[in-house]
Design a protein around this motif. Structure first.
Motif, PDB file in Angstrom:
ATOM      1  N   ILE A 183     -41.377  -0.795  12.519  1.00 33.79           N
ATOM      2  CA  ILE A 183     -41.323   0.306  11.548  1.00 33.79           C
ATOM      3  C   ILE A 183     -41.981  -0.044  10.217  1.00 33.79           C
ATOM      4  N   GLY A 184     -42.448  -1.272  10.047  1.00 29.02           N
ATOM      5  CA  GLY A 184     -43.213  -1.613   8.862  1.00 29.02           C
ATOM      6  C   GLY A 184     -42.459  -1.410   7.569  1.00 29.02           C
ATOM      7  N   ARG A 185     -43.150  -0.777   6.603  1.00 29.29           N
ATOM      8  CA  ARG A 185     -42.590  -0.629   5.264  1.00 29.29           C
ATOM      9  C   ARG A 185     -41.383   0.303   5.215  1.00 29.29           C
ATOM     10  N   MET A 186     -41.087   1.018   6.295  1.00 28.03           N
ATOM     11  CA  MET A 186     -39.854   1.813   6.306  1.00 28.03           C
ATOM     12  C   MET A 186     -38.623   0.923   6.155  1.00 28.03           C
ATOM     13  N   ASN A 187     -38.784  -0.375   6.431  1.00 31.88           N
ATOM     14  CA  ASN A 187     -37.698  -1.319   6.210  1.00 31.88           C
ATOM     15  C   ASN A 187     -37.261  -1.371   4.750  1.00 31.88           C
ATOM     16  N   GLY A 191     -39.571  10.813  -2.777  1.00 26.77           N
ATOM     17  CA  GLY A 191     -40.972  11.211  -2.798  1.00 26.77           C
ATOM     18  C   GLY A 191     -41.477  11.263  -4.226  1.00 26.77           C
ATOM     19  N   VAL A 192     -42.749  10.903  -4.411  1.00 23.66           N
ATOM     20  CA  VAL A 192     -43.402  10.963  -5.717  1.00 23.66           C
ATOM     21  C   VAL A 192     -44.703  11.734  -5.540  1.00 23.66           C
ATOM     22  N   LEU A 193     -44.806  12.884  -6.201  1.00 22.71           N
ATOM     23  CA  LEU A 193     -45.983  13.739  -6.046  1.00 22.71           C
ATOM     24  C   LEU A 193     -46.982  13.480  -7.163  1.00 22.71           C
ATOM     25  N   VAL A 194     -48.240  13.298  -6.772  1.00 25.69           N
ATOM     26  CA  VAL A 194     -49.330  13.111  -7.723  1.00 25.69           C
ATOM     27  C   VAL A 194     -50.362  14.200  -7.474  1.00 25.69           C
ATOM     28  N   ASP A 195     -50.686  14.952  -8.507  1.00 22.18           N
ATOM     29  CA  ASP A 195     -51.661  16.032  -8.421  1.00 22.18           C
ATOM     30  C   ASP A 195     -53.057  15.450  -8.655  1.00 22.18           C
ATOM     31  N   LEU A 196     -53.882  15.466  -7.593  1.00 23.42           N
ATOM     32  CA  LEU A 196     -55.247  14.933  -7.688  1.00 23.42           C
ATOM     33  C   LEU A 196     -56.299  16.034  -7.659  1.00 23.42           C
ATOM     34  N   ARG A 197     -55.889  17.267  -7.840  1.00 25.25           N
ATOM     35  CA  ARG A 197     -56.834  18.377  -7.662  1.00 25.25           C
ATOM     36  C   ARG A 197     -57.983  18.350  -8.664  1.00 25.25           C
ATOM     37  N   ARG A 198     -57.788  17.700  -9.793  1.00 22.27           N
ATOM     38  CA  ARG A 198     -58.865  17.613 -10.790  1.00 22.27           C
ATOM     39  C   ARG A 198     -59.502  16.228 -10.810  1.00 22.27           C
ATOM     40  N   SER A 199     -59.225  15.440  -9.807  1.00 19.66           N
ATOM     41  CA  SER A 199     -59.766  14.084  -9.720  1.00 19.66           C
ATOM     42  C   SER A 199     -61.117  14.098  -9.021  1.00 19.66           C
ATOM     43  N   PRO A 200     -61.871  13.001  -9.116  1.00 16.99           N
ATOM     44  CA  PRO A 200     -63.139  12.918  -8.394  1.00 16.99           C
ATOM     45  C   PRO A 200     -62.918  13.002  -6.888  1.00 16.99           C
ATOM     46  N   GLU A 201     -63.980  13.285  -6.153  1.00 10.38           N
ATOM     47  CA  GLU A 201     -63.863  13.506  -4.722  1.00 10.38           C
ATOM     48  C   GLU A 201     -63.292  12.285  -4.002  1.00 10.38           C
ATOM     49  N   GLY A 219     -43.009   3.165  -6.480  1.00  6.70           N
ATOM     50  CA  GLY A 219     -42.707   1.762  -6.277  1.00  6.70           C
ATOM     51  C   GLY A 219     -42.160   1.493  -4.892  1.00  6.70           C
ATOM     52  N   GLU A 220     -41.481   0.381  -4.764  1.00  7.09           N
ATOM     53  CA  GLU A 220     -41.038  -0.102  -3.468  1.00  7.09           C
ATOM     54  C   GLU A 220     -40.146   0.916  -2.759  1.00  7.09           C
ATOM     55  N   GLY A 221     -40.541   1.227  -1.517  1.00 10.52           N
ATOM     56  CA  GLY A 221     -39.770   2.147  -0.698  1.00 10.52           C
ATOM     57  C   GLY A 221     -40.030   3.614  -0.961  1.00 10.52           C
ATOM     58  N   ASP A 222     -40.955   3.946  -1.867  1.00  9.34           N
ATOM     59  CA  ASP A 222     -41.249   5.347  -2.174  1.00  9.34           C
ATOM     60  C   ASP A 222     -42.273   5.932  -1.205  1.00  9.34           C
ATOM     61  N   PHE A 223     -42.251   7.264  -1.109  1.00  5.51           N
ATOM     62  CA  PHE A 223     -43.266   8.017  -0.388  1.00  5.51           C
ATOM     63  C   PHE A 223     -44.258   8.559  -1.422  1.00  5.51           C
ATOM     64  N   LEU A 224     -45.473   8.055  -1.422  1.00  3.06           N
ATOM     65  CA  LEU A 224     -46.505   8.567  -2.321  1.00  3.06           C
ATOM     66  C   LEU A 224     -47.096   9.830  -1.710  1.00  3.06           C
ATOM     67  N   CYS A 225     -46.984  10.949  -2.409  1.00  2.82           N
ATOM     68  CA  CYS A 225     -47.468  12.239  -1.917  1.00  2.82           C
ATOM     69  C   CYS A 225     -48.626  12.691  -2.789  1.00  2.82           C
ATOM     70  N   ILE A 226     -49.752  13.016  -2.176  1.00  4.32           N
ATOM     71  CA  ILE A 226     -50.930  13.391  -2.953  1.00  4.32           C
ATOM     72  C   ILE A 226     -51.334  14.836  -2.655  1.00  4.32           C
ATOM     73  N   HIS A 227     -51.505  15.574  -3.745  1.00  3.32           N
ATOM     74  CA  HIS A 227     -51.823  16.998  -3.694  1.00  3.32           C
ATOM     75  C   HIS A 227     -53.288  17.174  -4.069  1.00  3.32           C
ATOM     76  N   THR A 228     -54.105  17.512  -3.081  1.00  3.94           N
ATOM     77  CA  THR A 228     -55.551  17.662  -3.309  1.00  3.94           C
ATOM     78  C   THR A 228     -56.014  19.108  -3.298  1.00  3.94           C
ATOM     79  N   GLY A 275     -45.510  -1.698  -2.786  1.00  3.54           N
ATOM     80  CA  GLY A 275     -44.402  -1.623  -1.842  1.00  3.54           C
ATOM     81  C   GLY A 275     -44.099  -0.219  -1.344  1.00  3.54           C
ATOM     82  N   ILE A 276     -44.982   0.748  -1.589  1.00  2.10           N
ATOM     83  CA  ILE A 276     -44.724   2.105  -1.098  1.00  2.10           C
ATOM     84  C   ILE A 276     -44.561   2.086   0.419  1.00  2.10           C
ATOM     85  N   ALA A 277     -43.696   2.970   0.912  1.00  2.00           N
ATOM     86  CA  ALA A 277     -43.371   2.990   2.337  1.00  2.00           C
ATOM     87  C   ALA A 277     -44.338   3.850   3.134  1.00  2.00           C
TER      88      ALA A 277
END
Length: 328
Positions: free
Chosen positions: A22-26, A167-177, A196-205, A244-246
């Motif tokens: 299960i990898g980083r889900m640990n 979960g941690v949401l990051v808005d990338l809609r105005r970021s470079p391609e 950080g460690e154990g978080d779900f990084l969520c990206i909004h494009t 350490g993101i999961a």
């Protein structure tokens, strides 16, 4: 039993045990899950999935939308407006589905993506997956009437973890391609997002927003212009390791932007997939939808939320549809 004598540079094979699947889900401990639950202050829930028949326009050849059909009863009758013989007043509809497991909102299992690497340290590359599991030992390959199956790293291993945390949401809609480390850090700093460690990084494009807005008429050019992570950026890959993101959950089709088949002879076509799924055991989610959640978080000046996102508990599958729920 250890399955490798040499592991890829930068990998964490063996960190969670020789037989880990299960990898980083640990890293999602009860304490981290409790902290995520404690961040819920309003009890508002946001579904993060597309309808299972989206995209309405095929994005990947060979991945097809679901096909519904009626169940056939034991006596050969179609079970739509079906009534049992003998006089009862019951009326029954019953159906089944031919379902592509990675057509719409999905999880990639650790069995989904592997690489060629000399894990035996004998000068010959094997087809290996996370923690050294191998295609020739740990998978049933199709042929001679056999159904394919992952005997290790199947999506059921992810399902067994419950898949719940911050979960941690990051808005990338105005970021470079192509979003590398610097662009990701700028976006996160501007939005006060910390992963950080154990978080779900969520990206909004904005990719899934287009799929919902335009259906089958969605423009290839508009989809192509949506950002994705730059898997060729070593600093970004290093941050994924150090943070350490999961898992990484994206609203686009691949999480990363790739250069194409003709530019990667001798290297990975999908370097972020190789880094996350093979080296680190970081699961990837694709085709998630963050439109409504993104608006709600921005109005509240926050970026984190409780995420609940178990896949289907389907033994042997290498991916799965998912209906994630964000709660704030």
């Amino acid at each position: 039993m250890r399955r490798w004598l040499k592991r890829p540079e930068g990998s964490n094979w063996g960190q969670f045990g020789d037989d880990d699947q299960i990898g980083r889900m640990n890293l999602i401990t009860p304490a981290r899950r409790l902290a995520a639950v404690a961040s819920v202050t309003e009890g508002l829930a946001f579904p993060l999935s597309l309808p299972l028949d989206h995209p309405k326009k095929q994005v990947f050849a060979g991945r097809n939308p679901p096909v519904l059909s009626p169940t056939i009863s034991a006596d050969g009758r179609t079970m739509y407006d079906w009534m049992p013989a003998g006089g009862p007043i019951d009326v029954v509809n019953d159906d089944q589905v031919l379902l592509g497991l990675q057509y719409s909102t999905q999880w990639d299992g650790l069995s989904h993506y592997g690489t060629r690497f000399d894990a035996d340290d004998d000068g010959e590359a094997e087809h290996v997956f996370y923690n050294g599991y191998r295609i020739d030992r740990d998978f049933v390959l199709p042929g001679e009437g056999r159904a394919p199956a992952a005997l290790a790293l199947g999506i059921e291993k992810l399902a067994e973890t419950g898949v719940q945390g911050r979960g941690v949401l990051v808005d990338l809609r105005r970021s470079p391609e192509k979003v590398g480390y610097d662009a990701l850090m700028r976006a996160m700093d501007a939005q006060g997002a910390e992963a950080g460690e154990g978080d779900f990084l969520c990206i909004h494009t904005g990719y899934a927003d287009l799929l919902l807005r335009d259906g089958a008429e969605v423009s290839d050019a508009e989809l192509a212009a949506c950002p994705g992570l730059d898997g060729s950026d070593g600093a970004l890959l290093d941050w994924i390791d150090r943070s350490g993101i999961a898992a990484i959950c994206a609203d686009n089709s691949m999480v990363e932007k790739i250069d194409g088949l003709n530019r990667c002879a001798g290297t990975a076509m999908m370097p972020l997939h190789a880094h996350c799924l093979v080296k680190l055991g970081v699961h990837l989610g694709e085709f998630w939808w963050f439109g409504a959640l993104g608006t709600a978080l921005a109005e509240r000046g926050r970026s984190h939320f409780l995420l609940t996102a178990p896949p289907l508990n389907l033994p042997g599958a290498v991916g799965s549809p998912v209906t994630p729920i964000a709660t704030i």
